[in-house]
Structures are given as structure tokens and as C-alpha cells.
Design a protein around this motif. Structure first.
Motif, PDB file in Angstrom:
ATOM      1  N   ALA A   1       0.850  -1.192   0.000  1.00 14.69           N
ATOM      2  CA  ALA A   1       0.000   0.000   0.000  1.00 14.69           C
ATOM      3  C   ALA A   1       0.888   1.246   0.000  1.00 14.69           C
ATOM      4  O   ALA A   1       2.024   1.221   0.482  1.00 14.69           O
ATOM      5  CB  ALA A   1      -0.917  -0.003   1.213  1.00 14.69           C
TER       6      ALA A   1
ATOM      7  N   LYS B   1      -3.241  -1.316  -7.171  1.00 19.63           N
ATOM      8  CA  LYS B   1      -2.959  -2.016  -5.913  1.00 19.63           C
ATOM      9  C   LYS B   1      -4.234  -2.620  -5.312  1.00 19.63           C
ATOM     10  O   LYS B   1      -4.566  -2.391  -4.145  1.00 19.63           O
ATOM     11  CB  LYS B   1      -2.267  -1.077  -4.924  1.00 19.63           C
ATOM     12  N   LEU B   2      -4.894  -3.388  -6.138  1.00 17.27           N
ATOM     13  CA  LEU B   2      -6.140  -4.016  -5.728  1.00 17.27           C
ATOM     14  C   LEU B   2      -5.972  -4.829  -4.450  1.00 17.27           C
ATOM     15  O   LEU B   2      -6.854  -4.861  -3.588  1.00 17.27           O
ATOM     16  CB  LEU B   2      -6.651  -4.903  -6.873  1.00 17.27           C
TER      17      LEU B   2
ATOM     18  N   THR C   1      -4.319  -4.291  -1.893  1.00 16.48           N
ATOM     19  CA  THR C   1      -4.216  -3.511  -0.661  1.00 16.48           C
ATOM     20  C   THR C   1      -5.532  -2.859  -0.268  1.00 16.48           C
ATOM     21  O   THR C   1      -5.601  -2.162   0.742  1.00 16.48           O
ATOM     22  CB  THR C   1      -3.144  -2.413  -0.806  1.00 16.48           C
ATOM     23  N   ASN C   2      -6.562  -3.079  -1.068  1.00 21.01           N
ATOM     24  CA  ASN C   2      -7.875  -2.481  -0.779  1.00 21.01           C
ATOM     25  C   ASN C   2      -8.397  -3.001   0.562  1.00 21.01           C
ATOM     26  O   ASN C   2      -8.497  -4.212   0.769  1.00 21.01           O
ATOM     27  CB  ASN C   2      -8.861  -2.837  -1.902  1.00 21.01           C
TER      28      ASN C   2
ATOM     29  N   ASP D   1     -11.241  -3.236   1.730  1.00 21.69           N
ATOM     30  CA  ASP D   1     -12.561  -3.863   1.685  1.00 21.69           C
ATOM     31  C   ASP D   1     -12.535  -5.305   1.187  1.00 21.69           C
ATOM     32  O   ASP D   1     -13.564  -5.978   1.239  1.00 21.69           O
ATOM     33  CB  ASP D   1     -13.504  -3.047   0.791  1.00 21.69           C
TER      34      ASP D   1
END
Length: 324
Positions: free
Chosen positions: A22, A302-303, A305-306, A308
Motif C-alpha cells: 500500500a 494495488k487491488l 491492498t484495498n 474492503d
């Protein structure tokens, strides 16, 4: 944003591994905010000043990473944070502090606006003002690369070079492999977008693993005995697997191209542990179609590190030092 260049554990290893985290972990930028600071008369004034300011000017939540007092070695004085510059004026501060703390002067200084997330940020932030730092050892080991041993790096290099070779032998098609925690290659596959636009390499790999576990949509279970399925593009390297395993749980995936959003989400739902993809994508001058589109789902968006998403996995960018 200034990015971090990670150094290899051993310069003799023909591979560079750069972790993708991230933004707050990767940046060396320190954002600043201006605060009012009181210069205390002497050391004896510190404790009473802290008690008084806790009532008069409580530290806001967004500044709790700062230590309230610092010793300014250049001027040999002790300084204490009052409040943010934008919150009040000098006149109001002087009225509130009258007969409350023993200080000689007020001044405005720049301090770190947020907490440090790695040691580089901590060292840079500490030059502005003393900060609290609770180091995450796992993050530190990813940043300095020590979480991957020298022997593992050689193995990763070998697997990635094999995939590059297969790609070049198959008209520069995207190739990938899924590997278990002991570096046993379970399946190898290229993309099949010439047969269906959604059959990107990672999606084929997931389906191959699923077929090993009795499922799968594209590859029939009764073809597993042949080991080579659908020609040289798809290989099941072993039939030994954990019967209780769920898809790619605990496995690593190696790819010659960064996965797109669709494939990244597929790997996420399959519970992949780590993704390694080639930094410099192999380009073909003869192939009309590529596999995964270059949407930079992991390196820029950076999917993984999402906050959600319901599964976490590591992502590593691989650079082969020598030409394949």
C-alpha cells in the motif's frame, strides 16, 4: 511521490524482487503540518506544562503519533506542542497559557502530519519532531527483501525463466505456473484467448487447479491421467494434492504478465498466497492479441491492498537481471 528502490539480498542472484505494498508503506514522502510550540523555561517546567496542556489544548487524534515534548539540541531548550497553527491565534494562546505554564516564547514549527509506517519514514520524520513508531516486522522484512531466502530466490528465478522460455516457444503467449509452499510446480498453462476472450492465463491456471480437486470447467477430470492437456500450453505436473484443499489456498502463482483486474479478483477468490509477475512484459511482434490487458491492477491500482477485500496476498514484481 518518491518511490523506494529495493536492494537484492545478494548481488550474485540473477533476479530482483520488489514487493508492492500500500502507498503508505512504500512512500518516503513526509507530509507536514504547522503547529504552535512553546519554549519552556527549564526542565522543571515540563511535567506541569504537560498536565496543564492536557486540559487546555488536548492533542488531537491526528497528531497522537507525535511526542508532546522535544529537546532542541541546537538551542538547548525544551519545546512543547500547543496546537495546530490553523486552530487558534497567538493572542488566544497567550491568554489561555497565562499563569498556566512557565515558558519564554512561542514559535511555529513544521511537524510530521501522519505516523511513520516504515523505518525510512521514521528516520525522516524524527528529524522534524520526535514521533512514536511501532515497527511492523513483517512489513520491514518485505521491504528489505529478507522474507525471501537466497535459495528461494534462485528457485523463483528458475521457475520464471522456464515460463519465459515457454512463452517464447509459443508465439510469446502469456504463461504462468502455480507452485506449492515447497516449490513443487503443480500446473503450468498459457492463455487461450484465441478460443475465448476470458481465458487469460491466470483464469486457466485456476481452472486447472480446480480440475485437480475434482472440479473445473474447461478441463475435464478424466484427462488428468494424460498429464499434458490441450497440447503443450497446459500441463498438470502432478496428481498429488491435498484432498481438503480449497483451490489455491497457500499456493504461489508465477506469471509472465501482470494480471488484469478480472484475473486478480479470480486469484483473490481462489485464496492465492503470493503473486510473482515479470516486470518487463514479453512483447510479440507477430501475435495479434495479448492476454491480460495492461490495466496495472496490482502495480498501480494495488487491488490487493484495498481494505474492503476479504483476503490478503503478497505481490512481487520480478526482474530478471540477465537477458533470457
Amino acid at each position: 511521490m518518491e518511490s523506494i528502490t529495493f536492494k537484492d539480498v545478494d548481488s550474485n542472484v540473477p533476479i530482483d524482487l520488489n514487493v508492492i505494498l500500500a502507498d503508505q508503506y512504500e512512500t518516503r514522502d513526509i507530509h507536514k503540518v504547522k503547529v504552535f510550540v512553546a519554549i519552556l523555561k527549564d526542565k522543571k517546567s515540563i511535567s506541569p506544562a504537560i498536565r496543564s496542556l492536557a486540559k487546555l489544548f488536548p492533542i488531537p487524534k491526528d497528531l497522537i503519533h507525535l511526542k508532546r515534548v522535544r529537546n532542541n539540541q541546537q538551542s538547548d531548550t525544551n519545546e512543547i506542542i500547543i496546537c495546530k497553527e490553523c486552530e487558534t491565534s497567538v493572542d488566544q494562546i497567550e491568554r489561555k497559557l497565562a499563569n498556566s505554564i512557565d515558558y519564554t516564547d512561542l514559535k511555529i514549527v513544521s511537524v510530521p502530519n501522519g505516523p511513520p509506517f516504515n523505518r525510512w519514514q521514521f528516520e525522516k520524520a524524527s528529524k522534524l519532531w520526535p514521533v512514536n513508531f511501532f515497527e511492523n516486522k513483517e512489513i520491514t522484512q518485505r521491504l528489505d527483501g529478507t522474507c525471501i531466502s537466497l535459495n528461494d530466490r534462485w528457485t523463483i528465478d528458475s521457475i520464471m525463466r522456464d515460463l519465459v522460455k515457454r512463452s517464447m516457444e509459443n508465439n510469446y503467449r502469456d504463461f504462468g505456473a502455480i507452485v506449492d509452499s515447497n516449490f513443487n510446480v503443480l500446473v503450468i498453462c498459457g492463455d487461450h484467448i484465441d478460443r475465448h476472450p476470458l481465458r487469460h492465463c491466470p483464469m486457466n491456471l485456476i481452472d486447472l487447479i480446480s480440475s485437480l480437486q475434482g472440479g473445473g470447467s474447461w478441463y475435464k477430470k478424466d484427462n488428468q491421467e494424460n498429464q499434458s492437456i490441450d497440447g503443450p500450453l497446459s500441463l498438470i505436473m502432478t496428481t498429488d494434492h491435498d484432498p481438503d484443499a480449497y483451490l489455491c489456498t497457500g499456493y504461489d502463482v508465477y506469471l509472465t504478465r501482470e494480471p488484469c483486474i478480472m484475473c486478480s479478483m479470480g486469484l483473490l477468490h481462489s485464496r492465492i498466497k503470493r503473486i510473482f509477475f515479470l516486470e518487463e512484459q514479453i512483447k510479440s511482434t507477430t501475435r495479434l492479441k495479448d492476454g491480460c490487458p495492461n490495466d496495472l491492477a496490482l502495480s498501480r491500482m494495488k487491488l490487493h491492498t484495498n481494505p474492503d477485500i476479504n483476503h490478503r496476498f503478497d505481490v512481487w514484481r520480478v526482474k530478471l537481471k540477465n537477458d533470457c
